[in-house]
Design a protein around this motif. Sequence first.
Motif, PDB file in Angstrom:
ATOM      1  N   GLU A 402     -10.303   6.811   2.745  1.00  0.00           N
ATOM      2  CA  GLU A 402      -9.536   7.285   3.897  1.00  0.00           C
ATOM      3  C   GLU A 402      -8.806   6.130   4.573  1.00  0.00           C
ATOM      4  OE1 GLU A 402      -8.151  10.462   6.146  1.00  0.00           O
ATOM      5  OE2 GLU A 402      -9.495  10.532   4.418  1.00  0.00           O
ATOM      6  N   VAL A 403      -9.513   5.014   4.782  1.00  0.00           N
ATOM      7  CA  VAL A 403      -8.884   3.844   5.400  1.00  0.00           C
ATOM      8  C   VAL A 403      -7.783   3.309   4.495  1.00  0.00           C
ATOM      9  CG1 VAL A 403      -9.284   1.487   6.218  1.00  0.00           C
ATOM     10  CG2 VAL A 403     -10.969   3.270   6.689  1.00  0.00           C
ATOM     11  N   LYS A 404      -8.041   3.280   3.183  1.00  0.00           N
ATOM     12  CA  LYS A 404      -7.023   2.799   2.248  1.00  0.00           C
ATOM     13  C   LYS A 404      -5.755   3.646   2.343  1.00  0.00           C
ATOM     14  CE  LYS A 404      -7.990   1.591  -2.053  1.00  0.00           C
ATOM     15  NZ  LYS A 404      -8.304   1.643  -3.511  1.00  0.00           N
ATOM     16  N   SER A 405      -5.908   4.962   2.379  1.00  0.00           N
ATOM     17  CA  SER A 405      -4.748   5.856   2.456  1.00  0.00           C
ATOM     18  C   SER A 405      -3.952   5.619   3.735  1.00  0.00           C
ATOM     19  CB  SER A 405      -5.219   7.309   2.381  1.00  0.00           C
ATOM     20  OG  SER A 405      -4.151   8.198   2.590  1.00  0.00           O
ATOM     21  N   LEU A 406      -4.655   5.470   4.850  1.00  0.00           N
ATOM     22  CA  LEU A 406      -3.967   5.259   6.124  1.00  0.00           C
ATOM     23  C   LEU A 406      -3.277   3.898   6.171  1.00  0.00           C
ATOM     24  CD1 LEU A 406      -6.691   6.816   8.426  1.00  0.00           C
ATOM     25  CD2 LEU A 406      -4.407   7.754   7.994  1.00  0.00           C
ATOM     26  N   TYR A 407      -3.918   2.869   5.618  1.00  0.00           N
ATOM     27  CA  TYR A 407      -3.275   1.559   5.566  1.00  0.00           C
ATOM     28  C   TYR A 407      -2.019   1.608   4.693  1.00  0.00           C
ATOM     29  CZ  TYR A 407      -6.170  -1.811   8.094  1.00  0.00           C
ATOM     30  OH  TYR A 407      -6.774  -2.540   9.080  1.00  0.00           O
ATOM     31  N   ARG A 408      -2.116   2.293   3.554  1.00  0.00           N
ATOM     32  CA  ARG A 408      -0.947   2.376   2.665  1.00  0.00           C
ATOM     33  C   ARG A 408       0.219   3.053   3.377  1.00  0.00           C
ATOM     34  NH1 ARG A 408      -3.183   4.779  -1.259  1.00  0.00           N
ATOM     35  NH2 ARG A 408      -3.516   2.973  -2.605  1.00  0.00           N
ATOM     36  N   ARG A 409      -0.058   4.137   4.060  1.00  0.00           N
ATOM     37  CA  ARG A 409       1.020   4.858   4.741  1.00  0.00           C
ATOM     38  C   ARG A 409       1.611   4.021   5.873  1.00  0.00           C
ATOM     39  NH1 ARG A 409       0.514  10.757   7.741  1.00  0.00           N
ATOM     40  NH2 ARG A 409       2.514  10.677   8.782  1.00  0.00           N
ATOM     41  N   GLU A 410       0.741   3.404   6.695  1.00  0.00           N
ATOM     42  CA  GLU A 410       1.228   2.633   7.840  1.00  0.00           C
ATOM     43  C   GLU A 410       2.048   1.430   7.387  1.00  0.00           C
ATOM     44  OE1 GLU A 410       1.773   1.230  11.757  1.00  0.00           O
ATOM     45  OE2 GLU A 410       1.134   3.193  10.997  1.00  0.00           O
ATOM     46  N   LEU A 411       1.553   0.687   6.399  1.00  0.00           N
ATOM     47  CA  LEU A 411       2.281  -0.485   5.939  1.00  0.00           C
ATOM     48  C   LEU A 411       3.564  -0.096   5.212  1.00  0.00           C
ATOM     49  CD1 LEU A 411      -0.700  -2.730   4.780  1.00  0.00           C
ATOM     50  CD2 LEU A 411       0.784  -3.090   6.759  1.00  0.00           C
ATOM     51  N   SER A 412       3.558   1.025   4.494  1.00  0.00           N
ATOM     52  CA  SER A 412       4.781   1.503   3.854  1.00  0.00           C
ATOM     53  C   SER A 412       5.837   1.860   4.900  1.00  0.00           C
ATOM     54  CB  SER A 412       4.483   2.720   2.973  1.00  0.00           C
ATOM     55  OG  SER A 412       3.650   2.371   1.895  1.00  0.00           O
ATOM     56  N   ASP A 413       5.415   2.523   5.973  1.00  0.00           N
ATOM     57  CA  ASP A 413       6.361   2.861   7.046  1.00  0.00           C
ATOM     58  C   ASP A 413       6.930   1.608   7.688  1.00  0.00           C
ATOM     59  OD1 ASP A 413       5.994   5.526   6.603  1.00  0.00           O
ATOM     60  OD2 ASP A 413       4.740   5.904   8.365  1.00  0.00           O
ATOM     61  N   ARG A 414       6.071   0.613   7.931  1.00  0.00           N
ATOM     62  CA  ARG A 414       6.566  -0.619   8.536  1.00  0.00           C
ATOM     63  C   ARG A 414       7.530  -1.334   7.605  1.00  0.00           C
ATOM     64  NH1 ARG A 414       1.924  -3.505  12.223  1.00  0.00           N
ATOM     65  NH2 ARG A 414       0.883  -1.614  12.944  1.00  0.00           N
TER      66      ARG A 414
END
Length: 619
Positions: A402-414
Amino acid sequence: MAITPQWKDELRARITLSSLVQRSVKLTRAGREWKGCCPFHDEKTPSFYVNDSKQFYHCFGCGAHGDAISWMVDNQGLAFMDAIKELAGIAGMEVPAPDPVQAKKAEARASLIDVTEAAQKFYVESLAGPSGAAARDYLQRRGFSPQVMREFGFGWAPDDRQALPRALPAFGEDMLEGAGMRASNEAGERYDRFRGRVMLPIQDQRGRVIAFGGRILGQRDGVAKYLNSPDTELFDKGRTLYNLHRAAPAARQSGRVVVVEGYMDVIALANAGIADVVAPLGTALTEMQLEMLWRMVEVPVLCFDGDAAGQRAAMRAITRALPLLGPMRSLAIVRLPAGLDPDDLVKAQGARAMEDLLARPASLIDALWEFERDAQPLATPEAKAGLKARLMAHVETIADPEVKSLYRRELSDRFSAFAYPPRPPRPSAPARRGPWKGAAMPPPGLSDEARGRLAAIMAGAQRQGLLAAVLGGLARYPGQIARHAEALSALARHDRGAAPFIESLFELAETLDSRDATAICTATQGQPVPSADTRYAFLDEGTDPDAACEELAEAVSLLVERPALEAALAATIARFDSDPEGSFAEQTRLRTQLMAVEERLKAFGRRKAAPVAGTKDTA
């Protein structure tokens, strides 16, 4: 036989923790848990909870946390073995007979503690004696109060190679060397490891002296400024945090623990009244030290010097922590002004300045993003691609899905916001009439197949299905396609029917200037304005573009999450025969998440606008 983790697990399982706690704390039932006023700090409103099924207690006020064994140690004041024996009596279990080898090692460790405690007493006496004058002057110049000097046990190691054997004749050379106090050279000569240094005792969680750190006075060529004891039977620097025995009680009161780079930083902050501070001992933070910190608070604050070395230290800590992250288990980062360490900052600006910095730390993900963004120039597409590759490599080290998925999405957006910044809109080209039934035509350069698919997207968008609406919204705002490229690719993998339409959107994004958010599908280009009962605001011509893009992002998230969860659930069900217990637990977690997504879908549809009469969302 030793007391194994398995034996302790069985002991905990046989103890009803709430019954144990209720011997000294009044508890009342709160759903599946028990609550009461915390015994570790003064409070009038209960914030202390006991969970029998999970076998732990936790205070949301001071952060006290533990199991039955730690309750007997921390609250009842028992030694570990005494706590084990009392709990075993309650549980009706036999305490395993001690392993002779382990018992011998424990006896040896106890003897070595006698050596280190005696050495500490000698160093303190030396500081007060004639040979300690220079050390006393140094400590006075540093501004350490007499109280802090006594509390932290400052001492002085005389500049004498044979001072300890004369001062501690009760201990032989083997014991002195085993405690890390003596060393030998290639010629076999034995000598005091610490000479001509201001000494600090390093203590374990019970406050016992297990090692030393020494700072040399003045400058000597080839001599380290700081020297720590070597690893011994007593001391493992990767499993020890300096000042932990003092910081842990303070952290329960403050709800915070601060990690600085060295023990002199710890003492400087204690001298300024900041007590919840620890430090590693000459190494980067280890996994074991991180676990020790997380047992105290959910988000320890790491404080590093503002220079390049401090930045590298912060990044080493972040890299070490990423695989261990979990829900409510992270780090916060404080960077001091360039050229200042904690002592410098407190002396120049006061303790309030330090507290202000500690109150506004950067999150771990902010620090990671800023470090990699600033690591090298990003003037070329290749360099920007390298930035994304580094960020995603960090994400892949995170174990929690779950943390991995959220980090991937947040860093991709940035990354998308950084790599594709907005540009001033270009003048719109005249609308071209064609088979889009009065709407603006797709721009030149699209393949006939993509043009047909985009026409189908726009026609289907008004039928209110979430997939069709999202695709239509992205056709209306093609500048958002790059932002959601990774999510759309995942959706294409899970929903083969949507894949051709998504490919056409990618083709559209490549053909258009992706910064022009109104390149097609606007009323000014000939498309009829949708009626007022449009269900999704991002399809309504009257919606502010920024608000529309935010709603569109939420819709993309909902659209992608459900098939991903369904695929994960199917995979978990498939492995039920080989791992029934693990599969069942994972199914329960995934079904809960799926239900939450379904509720969000329903709420999303209700919140945005009234549904079109006679239609139903088929998302």
